[in-house]
Enzyme design. Structure first.
Site, PDB file in Angstrom:
ATOM      1  N   MET A 159      -5.658  -7.383   8.855  1.00  0.00           N
ATOM      2  CA  MET A 159      -5.070  -6.510   9.882  1.00  0.00           C
ATOM      3  C   MET A 159      -5.945  -5.281  10.087  1.00  0.00           C
ATOM      4  O   MET A 159      -6.955  -5.106   9.413  1.00  0.00           O
ATOM      5  CB  MET A 159      -3.635  -6.156   9.486  1.00  0.00           C
ATOM      6  CG  MET A 159      -2.696  -7.343   9.608  1.00  0.00           C
ATOM      7  SD  MET A 159      -1.021  -6.976   9.071  1.00  0.00           S
ATOM      8  CE  MET A 159      -1.228  -6.803   7.299  1.00  0.00           C
ATOM      9  N   HIS A 213      -3.004 -42.858   0.756  1.00  0.00           N
ATOM     10  CA  HIS A 213      -3.479 -43.686  -0.363  1.00  0.00           C
ATOM     11  C   HIS A 213      -4.692 -43.052  -1.032  1.00  0.00           C
ATOM     12  O   HIS A 213      -4.774 -42.944  -2.265  1.00  0.00           O
ATOM     13  CB  HIS A 213      -3.826 -45.090   0.152  1.00  0.00           C
ATOM     14  CG  HIS A 213      -4.396 -45.992  -0.896  1.00  0.00           C
ATOM     15  ND1 HIS A 213      -5.751 -46.124  -1.106  1.00  0.00           N
ATOM     16  CD2 HIS A 213      -3.791 -46.766  -1.829  1.00  0.00           C
ATOM     17  CE1 HIS A 213      -5.957 -46.966  -2.112  1.00  0.00           C
ATOM     18  NE2 HIS A 213      -4.783 -47.374  -2.560  1.00  0.00           N
ATOM     19  N   SER A 217      14.307 -42.458 -11.324  1.00  0.00           N
ATOM     20  CA  SER A 217      13.070 -41.730 -11.070  1.00  0.00           C
ATOM     21  C   SER A 217      12.959 -41.565  -9.559  1.00  0.00           C
ATOM     22  O   SER A 217      12.979 -42.546  -8.820  1.00  0.00           O
ATOM     23  CB  SER A 217      11.861 -42.499 -11.599  1.00  0.00           C
ATOM     24  OG  SER A 217      10.682 -41.761 -11.369  1.00  0.00           O
ATOM     25  N   LYS A 270       0.833  -1.201   0.000  1.00  0.00           N
ATOM     26  CA  LYS A 270       0.000   0.000   0.000  1.00  0.00           C
ATOM     27  C   LYS A 270       0.874   1.260   0.000  1.00  0.00           C
ATOM     28  O   LYS A 270       0.657   2.188  -0.774  1.00  0.00           O
ATOM     29  CB  LYS A 270      -0.928  -0.004   1.208  1.00  0.00           C
ATOM     30  CG  LYS A 270      -1.919   1.142   1.239  1.00  0.00           C
ATOM     31  CD  LYS A 270      -2.884   1.016   2.419  1.00  0.00           C
ATOM     32  CE  LYS A 270      -3.782  -0.182   2.250  1.00  0.00           C
ATOM     33  NZ  LYS A 270      -4.790  -0.275   3.323  1.00  0.00           N
ATOM     34  N   ARG A 290      -3.758  -1.448  -6.111  1.00  0.00           N
ATOM     35  CA  ARG A 290      -2.982  -2.680  -5.949  1.00  0.00           C
ATOM     36  C   ARG A 290      -3.373  -3.635  -7.068  1.00  0.00           C
ATOM     37  O   ARG A 290      -4.424  -3.456  -7.717  1.00  0.00           O
ATOM     38  CB  ARG A 290      -3.251  -3.324  -4.585  1.00  0.00           C
ATOM     39  CG  ARG A 290      -4.697  -3.704  -4.350  1.00  0.00           C
ATOM     40  CD  ARG A 290      -4.925  -4.129  -2.906  1.00  0.00           C
ATOM     41  NE  ARG A 290      -6.351  -4.330  -2.632  1.00  0.00           N
ATOM     42  CZ  ARG A 290      -6.853  -4.500  -1.416  1.00  0.00           C
ATOM     43  NH1 ARG A 290      -6.059  -4.467  -0.367  1.00  0.00           N
ATOM     44  NH2 ARG A 290      -8.151  -4.682  -1.237  1.00  0.00           N
ATOM     45  N   ARG A 330      -3.560   2.771   8.717  1.00  0.00           N
ATOM     46  CA  ARG A 330      -3.849   1.486   8.072  1.00  0.00           C
ATOM     47  C   ARG A 330      -2.595   0.629   7.979  1.00  0.00           C
ATOM     48  O   ARG A 330      -1.487   1.137   7.919  1.00  0.00           O
ATOM     49  CB  ARG A 330      -4.396   1.689   6.649  1.00  0.00           C
ATOM     50  CG  ARG A 330      -5.609   2.583   6.522  1.00  0.00           C
ATOM     51  CD  ARG A 330      -5.897   2.831   5.051  1.00  0.00           C
ATOM     52  NE  ARG A 330      -6.853   3.907   4.839  1.00  0.00           N
ATOM     53  CZ  ARG A 330      -8.123   3.714   4.491  1.00  0.00           C
ATOM     54  NH1 ARG A 330      -8.583   2.498   4.339  1.00  0.00           N
ATOM     55  NH2 ARG A 330      -8.928   4.736   4.292  1.00  0.00           N
TER      56      ARG A 330
END
Length: 890
Positions: free
Chosen positions: A107, A468, A777, A27, A352, A96
């Site tokens: 927040m 599984h 692998s 911000k 933003r 802020r």
């Protein structure tokens, strides 16, 4: 730590800019950037994230902070022409938060700070609007008390409701200046009643209280949870932005709103947003009043009666859209903007990067390439790879009502509703009638595979993201919620209990495999849409990535799905999954329970043509692409009967007593089967099993080669090798079978024999093993288990606590443990290539579909990653992003 902690902005200039996001937060950096390019932002200053870090560690501010804040506040006073704390012409500010990445709503914020019993009269005098002044003061008392003093907002809401009831008012907008003045007095009395001391009247005391509260909100539970879910480091901290207030509640020429430069739901290039006349920003968010549409087109399409901003404030609307275009061109990205209009003057409070759906992200990125704003490479880096799940699976309708019963782990994405059944057999029976079935188990085993295949979705009360159930569900494209520990599943009674509800067999629930939520009844969902943008993006990804993307698949349906999603081969074909078919399991059990070679060979002869047909079909579908087939891996006990009826069926087929079979089953019992008689150890003890499988592979490959005309090159993978001598023993027998089959068929094919690296010893001795192995692998599921000494099926009982306590930052079964397992992989790559420079290496564990792990694989120099079919597009994009980032860092 830096010597400067406060950075100013406004009045046409700024200290810092967009490049200072880490220091100023998102911000603060964007406010400075907007100020520097000539956009009107209310002046203010940013206290850096370093102060948050210092405050969190020491519960105190740096020594110079107070002096810097006072100096910055003086600059704001000079720009605005008002004075903080002045009785006649007071400067009011907002306080802020602003982390370096957006954490919406996590927040705290305080607005209208600087008001007290005296300055409110100065505001009333200067604004010539008593209602506005006293409404602003009551908002400040309410917000400051809740955020800073800890007096819950419901106390004040109750007082407002009582006042409206006593005075015959219905809505907040019915209240006049005298009403708000009386309520301010009631609010202040309530604060003193709750705290035993009066509400702070000194504006500087208010300011430092708010700054401290915003910094402290970095550590509240909701912020911690958000950071954990979004992998935001604890040490980043938040900045604090102190900014001169501008007011959208000063009459009909004032307004407040939120807007996006493009539609965040669809990605369409159209302005999108809402506003309110005579309101403050919190009114839009809180839903106190119904917002109005920004554009006339949106209003008409929605059939709304309230006028659009385009009509009510046409000149300001034109200024706003000009700013939209300026900001989008400047940032080269879709923007989310907050604005206020004060007496006809437009102010931008924030910009933003706008959050968006995956569908919108694709369209916006591709449109911006076509508009010449960004490059293809930038477009690829802007799409979060994991978000493609939204495009590949059904999702819940976001507007649908839902009753959430519990939450488990989001093991396999998608959303669907179905009738619950508690056994694999019953799930299969019900699915055969056309019912949408959810298989509910405490945990699944390979023996449940037929029910898992028949079910639409799977829910377990135990197990983790690589259990599984999770692995198989992802491979089959089934939605799965695993490890929902609050569930009490009673298979015998055919019921599950949770949160005071009792759900019986045949009753409907809904699963959200993307959030892990389990819901009562049927919840509406939306089918996925794979638009043209998806194919465009995938083609761009394929142009830049250097790693191949294969799939983990063994059924024709899964193999075809993976090919449609762009898989370039099979990295893991698990032959044991083929054994659980109802027609085969009896023969498999006969093979296991036979107590001599002859008995096993009789049973294997029944299985051979089935396996040959399996492999031939897979080779035909893959049309010459590489296919890695893992020979039998699981412990034999996983295939054995458990119920009396099953023992009787197998005994009848073998012409022996059920008691004999039970004795043989007891002989095969192991205390720790995952580290027991499995993988290559089975092939050495019972070489006839691997010989049958390799014969089926070679015969199937020759058959497919004749049908397709494509060269078929099987890759035969031997699992759980710890010693080169194990690999030597089995490779010799594979080569002998090859010679026999080639002679019988009068046809030869090329083939490779390699191994899974899934034990620490194999990684350490990879150079030695590579003398025999022609490919590696990395089986990272087992490599993680054996490196950490943790069972993946039981790990969730404590890993969630480890994550909460920050002992670990990622679940190692979801995203690779770079420091431990990653180092083993790097060691194996380096040592293997030193012995055999052209050795092919890939990864076939569940990590092969995790973008963070794929980035590691790129850096480690692997040739391919392999993942479940529905993760193939994610892996293609993540591999492209990894290649681009690797190139940038060279």
């Amino acid at each position: 730590m830096a010597s400067k902690f406060v950075f100013g902005f406004g009045g046409g200039s700024a200290e810092g800019g967009a490049q200072d996001r880490n220091l100023l937060g998102g911000k603060g950096a964007n406010l400075a950037e907007m100020a520097s390019i000539g956009i009107d932002v209310p002046p203010g200053f940013t206290i850096t994230t370093e102060v948050c870090t210092h405050f969190t560690a020491n519960n105190a501010y740096p020594d110079s902070l107070k002096t810097e804040v006072i100096a910055a506040l003086k600059t704001v006073e000079d720009i605005v022409g008002t004075k903080f704390g002045d009785n006649h012409n007071p400067l009011l500010v907002s306080v802020r938060s602003g982390a370096r990445v957006s954490m919406p709503g996590m927040m705290d914020t305080v607005l209208n700070l600087g008001l007290n019993d005296v300055t409110v009269k100065g505001l009333e005098e200067n604004s010539e609007n008593p209602r506005f002044a006293w409404d602003s003061y009551r908002r400040f008392i309410q917000m400051y008390s809740d955020v800073v003093l800890g007096v819950s907002h419901y106390h004040f809401e109750d007082l407002i409701e009582m006042h409206k009831e006593d005075n015959g008012h219905i809505k907040d907008t019915d209240l006049e200046a005298d009403d708000w003045k009386k309520l301010c007095g009631a609010f202040l009395a309530k604060v003193e009643e709750e705290l035993g001391k009066p509400f702070p009247q000194d504006p500087y005391d208010q300011l430092w209280g708010a700054i401290g509260a915003v910094f402290a909100s970095w550590g509240v539970d909701r912020a911690k949870t958000y950071r954990r879910l979004h992998a935001i480091p604890e040490g980043w901290g938040t900045a604090v932005n102190v900014q001169a207030m501008v007011f959208g509640n000063m009459g009909d020429s004032s307004a407040t709103g939120v807007a996006f430069t493009r539609n965040p739901a669809t990605g369409d290039n159209e302005y999108y947003g809402e506003y309110l006349i005579n309101a403050q920003g919190e009114d839009v968010v809180a839903g106190i009043r119904t917002p109005q549409f920004l554009t006339e087109q949106a209003r008409v399409e929605a059939g709304a009666e309230l006028p659009s901003m385009e009509v009510t404030l046409p000149e300001v609307y034109k200024q706003l859209t000009d700013n939209f275009d300026l900001l989008e061109d400047h940032y080269r990205e879709m923007q989310d903007i907050e604005f206020t209009v004060q007496k006809g003057k437009l102010w931008l409070l924030q910009t933003r990067t706008g959050k968006r759906t995956a569908k919108a992200a694709l369209k916006i990125a591709i449109d911006m390439v076509e508009e010449g704003k960004i490059t293809k490479e930038e477009a690829l880096l802007r799409i979060e790879a994991k978000s493609l799940d939204q495009l590949l699976h059904p999702t819940l309708d976001p507007d649908a009502e839902r009753t959430v019963l519990t939450r488990g782990l989001p093991a396999s994405p998608g959303a669907a509703s179905g009738k619950v059944y508690f056994t694999a057999d019953e799930a299969e029976r019900q699915a055969a009638t056309g019912a949408e079935v959810i298989l509910v188990r405490v945990e699944t085993s390979p023996e449940d595979i037929h029910g898992m295949h028949a079910a639409s979705d799977i829910l377990t009360s135990r197990g983790g993201m690589t259990s599984h159930a999770a692995v198989v569900a992802r491979g089959m494209g089934r939605t799965c919620v695993a490890g929902a520990g609050e569930l009490d599943v009673n298979v015998a009674e055919g019921v599950m209990r949770v949160a005071g509800h009792e759900i019986k067999a045949g009753e409907i629930i809904t699963l959200d495999g993307s959030s892990g939520e389990v819901m009562l009844g049927e919840v509406a969902h939306q089918e996925p849409e794979l638009a043209g943008e998806f194919s465009v993006l995938m083609n761009w990804a394929d142009e830049v990535r250097t790693m191949q993307v294969r799939t983990n698949a063994e059924t024709p349906k899964d193999v075809r799905t993976a090919r449609e999603f762009g898989a370039e081969g099979i990295g893991l074909c698990r032959t044991e999954h083929m054994f659980f078919d109802a027609e085969r399991i009896v023969a498999v059990r006969q093979m296991i329970l036979a107590d001599d070679v002859e008995g096993r060979e009789v049973a294997l002869a029944k299985i051979l043509p089935m396996q040959r047909g399996d492999f031939a079909e897979i080779f035909e579908i893959m049309k010459g692409l590489p296919v890695t087939i893992r020979l039998l891996d699981p412990p034999l006990h996983e295939f054995l009967p458990r119920e009396e009826a099953e023992f009787a069926t197998v005994a009848e087929g073998m012409n022996v007593s059920a008691a004999q079979l039970k004795r043989r089953a007891n002989e095969l019992h192991e205390s720790n089967p995952m580290l027991g008689h499995r993988g290559c150890r089975l092939g050495i003890s019972y070489p006839e099993i691997y010989e049958m499988q390799t014969r089926a592979i070679f015969e199937g490959a020759i058959e497919a080669q004749k049908k397709t005309g494509q060269a078929i090159v099987p890759e035969i993978m031997i699992p759980l090798v710890a010693l080169k001598e194990e690999l030597d023993f089995l490779k010799e027998r594979i080569d002998n079978v090859a010679k026999q089959v080639f002679a019988e068929k009068n046809s030869e094919i090329e083939y490779f024999v390699g191994t899974m690296i899934e034990l620490p010893r194999a990684a350490i001795t990879a150079g030695h093993i590579a003398e025999t192995a022609e490919f590696f692998s990395f089986g990272t599921n087992d490599l993680t288990q054996t490196a950490l000494g943790v069972s993946r099926d039981d790990a969730q009982t404590f890993l969630s606590e480890y994550l909460r306590l920050h002992i670990i930052h990622e679940d190692p079964f979801v995203s690779l443990d770079f420091e431990g397992v990653g180092e083993l992989i790097k060691m194996a790559v380096e040592r293997g290539r030193k012995t055999r420079p052209d050795i092919k290496m890939g990864i076939c564990g569940e990590h092969g579909g995790d973008p963070r792990s794929i980035k590691f694989c790129q850096g480690a120099g692997l040739d391919y990653v392999s993942c479940s079919p529905f993760r193939v597009p994610i892996a293609r994009l993540a591999a492209a992003q990894a290649a681009l980032e690797n190139k940038k860092n060279q």
